[in-house]
Scaffold this active site. Structure first.
Site, short mmCIF file in Angstrom:
data_model
loop_
_atom_site.label_atom_id
_atom_site.label_comp_id
_atom_site.label_asym_id
_atom_site.label_seq_id
_atom_site.Cartn_x
_atom_site.Cartn_y
_atom_site.Cartn_z
N ASN A 1 -18.71 -4.55 -14.25
CA ASN A 1 -19.72 -3.74 -14.92
C ASN A 1 -21.12 -4.17 -14.49
OD1 ASN A 1 -20.79 -1.78 -16.55
ND2 ASN A 1 -19.84 -2.51 -18.44
N HIS B 1 -21.45 -2.33 -27.27
CA HIS B 1 -20.09 -1.82 -27.18
C HIS B 1 -19.59 -1.23 -28.49
CE1 HIS B 1 -19.75 -4.06 -23.35
NE2 HIS B 1 -18.76 -3.23 -23.08
#
Length: 490
Positions: free
Chosen positions: A333, A364
Site C-alpha cells: 500500500n 481503515h
C-alpha cells in the site's frame, strides 16, 4: 438471495451473471467498472491527450466518468463521493490558512469515520462506499497540507518531499473535484498527489522530443510505450485473482474462529496456517491494485522517467521476499505509506511511529482487528529497528555471515507478517485474542524483549565499526601510509 444483496444500492444489470460465477453482483460491478475504466483510459490517453484538448476538457472527462462509475457501483451512496470533497473544499475556503490543513484532516476523517460506523453497525454490504471515500480522504487531506506548505510555511523550513508537493494556488472547483473523483483511481486508488495529477493533465510528465521554435508552436511529446506494461499488469492481476478464487477456499481465514482449530492444532501448525491463509488473502489486494495500476498506466499516468511504476500501490516481490519488516511494510500500500509520511510521520517530533500507525488504523475503520494489527505493527517496527541497529553489524564480517543474517531475517519477517496481519483480515477482537493466547503472545514478548534488553546487553556499533569488522586494512591502505601507521598504533 442474501440480506447483503437485498441492501445493495448499486446497479443490478449484471445480477444474472451471479448464478454462473462465485461472485455476487457488487463484486461483478466492481470488476465491470474497472474493465470499463481500462477502455476509457485508452480514450483519455489518445483522443483526449494534452496535445489535442485543453486541461478543462480532460478535467471534465475524468470527473464525469468518475461520478458515473460511482453511481453504477453504489447507487444513491455515490452522493458521499461528492459530499466529502465538497465539505472539505468549503473548509479550505473559509478557514485560516494557518490551521486549514488540520481542519480539513479533522473534517475528512470525521466524515469517513461516520461512514465506517454506518457500515460496521447498520450495513453489511461487502463492497460499500467507504473504499473510494478512503482514497478521496487521502487526496483532499494531502492537498490541504500541500496548500499549507505552499502558502503559509517558509520554503526553507520544508523538507524536500514537502517542497516537491507544495501548492501555492487554490485549485478551481473543476480542478478540485476532478482531482478528487477522477475515474482511473476512484475505485481502488492509488492515491495521487495534486501536483502529480496536474502534471498528468497538462502533459508535463511526458518527455519532449522536439522543442518549439516559436512561442506559437506546440511542444511535440513522446509518450513512452506502455502496451507491454499494461498487458503484463493485467496478466499478473488475473493470475492473482485465480489464485484467490481457487486456493483460498481451502484455507479460509474464518477457520481461526473455530474452537477445534484453536484447541486441537499445534503451535507450529497454527503459525503455518496463518502464513498460508494471509498470503492467499493478499492476492485479492494484489488483483485490485494491479488492475488499478494498469488503468492509470493506460491513461498515461505513472511514468517517472524510467518506468511506469510511479503510482504502483504494491511491489509484490519486495513484500513477499523482504528481509526485514520495514522493507515489507514500505512495499505494501505504497500510496497510503506516502500519504502517512507526508501528513504525519514527517511533521511530528515525538511518537511519530505510534501516531502514524494510529491514524492508519482510524482511516481503515473501527473494527478492533485493525487496531490490534497497527498497534502491534508500531511495536514490531521499533523492535525490528532496534535489532537491526544492534545486531546486524555483527554479521557483516563476511559474505557468508551476511547471507545467513538475510536468510534468518527473511524467514522471521514472513512469520511476523502472518502473526501481525491476521487480525486485520479477521477483524473480530476476541477470536484474535484467542489465537494470540494459544501462540503465547510469542512475537509480542520477543518484541518487548528486543526493545528493552538488546540495547543493554548488546551495544550498538559505533560509526565506522562495521567497516572495521569488514576489513580495516583495506580502508587504511586507501587512506594512505600515515593512516595505516595510526591504525597499527590504535
Amino acid at each position: 438471495m442474501t440480506q447483503q444483496l437485498d441492501n445493495y444500492p448499486g446497479s443490478r444489470l449484471l445480477e444474472g451473471l451471479s448464478s454462473y460465477t462465485s461472485l455476487q453482483v457488487d463484486q461483478l460491478n466492481f470488476i465491470a467498472s474497472q474493465v470499463f475504466a481500462l477502455g476509457l483510459a485508452t480514450l483519455y490517453r489518445t483522443v483526449l491527450s494534452p496535445a489535442k484538448v485543453s486541461p478543462s476538457v480532460r478535467h471534465s472527462f475524468g470527473l464525469i466518468f468518475g461520478l458515473w462509475m460511482g453511481y453504477f457501483c453504489f447507487g444513491y451512496q455515490a452522493l458521499h463521493l461528492a459530499a466529502l470533497p465538497a465539505v472539505c473544499y468549503l473548509v479550505i475556503l473559509t478557514q485560516n490558512p494557518a490551521i486549514m490543513h488540520g481542519a480539513v484532516l479533522f473534517t475528512a476523517m470525521l466524515y469517513l469515520s461516520l461512514v465506517h460506523l454506518h457500515r460496521q453497525f447498520l450495513d453489511d454490504s461487502s463492497l460499500d462506499i467507504s473504499g473510494p471515500l478512503m482514497v478521496i480522504t487521502q487526496k483532499v487531506t494531502s492537498l490541504a497540507y500541500s496548500l499549507h506548505d505552499g502558502t503559509v510555511k517558509e520554503r526553507e523550513s520544508l523538507t524536500e518531499n514537502q517542497k516537491y508537493h507544495a501548492v501555492d494556488k487554490l485549485p478551481s472547483v473543476l480542478e478540485f473535484f476532478s482531482y478528487s473523483l477522477m475515474f482511473p483511481s476512484l475505485m481502488a486508488g492509488p492515491v495521487i498527489f495534486y501536483k502529480d495529477y496536474i502534471s498528468f493533465i497538462e502533459g508535463q510528465t511526458l518527455t519532449p522530443t522536439k522543442k518549439p521554435t516559436t512561442s506559437m508552436q506546440k511542444v511535440i511529446v513522446h509518450e513512452p510505450s506502455l502496451n507491454r506494461v499494461v498487458f503484463q499488469k493485467l496478466i499478473l492481476g488475473i493470475v492473482c485473482a485465480l489464485v484467490f478464487v481457487l486456493f483460498l477456499p481451502a484455507f479460509p481465514i474464518s477457520r481461526l474462529k473455530d474452537d477445534n482449530f484453536i484447541e486441537n492444532t499445534t503451535f507450529s501448525y497454527k503459525f503455518w496456517y496463518l502464513t498460508v491463509a494471509t498470503t492467499l488473502v493478499r492476492t485479492k489486494y494484489y488483483f485490485a491494485w494491479t488492475l488499478a495500476d494498469a488503468i492509470c498506466n493506460n491513461a498515461g499516468m505513472g511514468w517517472d522517467g524510467t518506468n511506469w511504476n510511479k503510482f504502483s500501490n504494491v511491489d509484490i516481490f519486495k513484500f513477499e521476499f523482504g528481509t526485514n519488516l520495514k522493507e515489507s511494510i514500505d512495499a505494501w500500500n505504497r500510496g497510503t505509506n506516502s500519504w502517512l509520511r507526508f501528513i504525519v510521520y514527517g511533521r511530528v517530533q515525538k511518537y511519530s511511529t505510534f501516531l502514524t500507525f494510529g491514524l492508519s488504523a482510524l482511516w481503515h475503520g473501527f473494527e478492533l482487528g485493525y487496531y490490534l494489527t497497527f498497534m502491534s505493527g508500531a511495536l514490531f517496527t521499533i523492535a525490528a529497528r532496534t535489532v537491526r541497529r544492534h545486531l546486524r553489524s555483527h554479521f557483516t564480517s563476511s559474505s557468508e555471515s551476511k547471507l545467513l543474517y538475510d536468510l534468518i531475517t527473511f524467514a522471521t519477517t514472513r512469520f511476523v507478517m502472518a502473526y501481525l496481519t491476521f487480525p486485520f483480515i479477521l477483524l473480530e477482537f476476541w477470536p484474535c485474542i484467542a489465537v494470540y493466547a494459544k501462540l503465547y503472545w510469542i512475537v509480542h514478548l520477543l518484541a518487548l524483549l528486543a526493545v528493552y534488553a538488546i540495547p543493554r546487553f548488546l551495544p550498538k556499533a559505533l560509526p565506522g565499526e562495521e567497516v572495521q569488522q569488514n576489513g580495516i586494512a583495506i580502508a587504511l591502505k586507501k587512506a594512505g601510509p600515515y593512516s595505516e601507521a595510526m591504525g597499527k598504533v590504535d
